[in-house]
Design a protein around this motif. Structure first.
Motif, mmCIF file in Angstrom:
data_model
loop_
_atom_site.group_PDB
_atom_site.id
_atom_site.type_symbol
_atom_site.label_atom_id
_atom_site.label_comp_id
_atom_site.label_asym_id
_atom_site.label_seq_id
_atom_site.Cartn_x
_atom_site.Cartn_y
_atom_site.Cartn_z
ATOM 1 N N GLN A 1 33.562 28.813 71.098
ATOM 2 C CA GLN A 1 34.550 28.070 70.316
ATOM 3 C C GLN A 1 33.933 26.814 69.706
ATOM 4 O O GLN A 1 34.244 26.462 68.567
ATOM 5 C CB GLN A 1 35.737 27.677 71.194
ATOM 6 N N SER B 1 32.077 27.830 66.744
ATOM 7 C CA SER B 1 32.988 28.287 65.691
ATOM 8 C C SER B 1 33.554 27.101 64.914
ATOM 9 O O SER B 1 33.693 27.154 63.704
ATOM 10 C CB SER B 1 34.147 29.087 66.297
ATOM 11 N N PRO C 1 29.850 24.758 63.278
ATOM 12 C CA PRO C 1 28.725 25.695 63.122
ATOM 13 C C PRO C 1 27.393 25.039 62.766
ATOM 14 O O PRO C 1 26.344 25.656 62.936
ATOM 15 C CB PRO C 1 29.191 26.619 61.992
#
Length: 121
Positions: free
Chosen positions: A27, A30, A33
């Motif tokens: 996460q 995500s 990045p």
């Protein structure tokens, strides 16, 4: 969809707690990045009362900029050790201690003694 049984197993077994930490790491990347990639360690076993993840910035990511990217993204508290000699140069180990999605994340970097890691106010 998961059942109550699989949710319980996921959070109450050592492997399940490791998986929860790995999921939090996924996460993190995500949402951010562009963060540099440290060498990550998920301790075994994860204690029932904590979730922990350790990262060490090294190689091309062993820079003040990489360390500050994590400070900017995660917040947290920075600590620095006393200077030490390593490979003929004076260095300090700097550590960021932060929380992310219920996981304690500790990022360390070794920088030359003269580098100031304190963030501007």
């Amino acid at each position: 969809m998961t059942s109550t049984y699989t949710e319980t197993i996921r959070e109450t077994t050592p492997a399940g707690r490791q998986a929860a930490v790995a999921f939090a790491l996924a996460q993190l990347y995500s949402e951010f990045p562009d963060l540099p990639t440290p060498h990550w360690t998920i301790p075994v076993p994860q204690l029932a009362c904590s979730r922990e993840l350790y990262g060490h910035l090294q190689g091309e990511h062993e820079t003040l900029e990489a360390f500050r990217a994590y400070v900017d993204s995660l917040g947290g508290r920075i600590t620095s050790c006393a200077p030490n000699e390593m490979w003929g140069r004076m260095v300090r180990v700097h550590t960021l201690d932060a929380q992310w999605r219920g996981v304690r994340i500790e990022i360390t970097v070794i920088l030359p003694q003269a580098v100031d890691v304190e963030m501007p106010s």
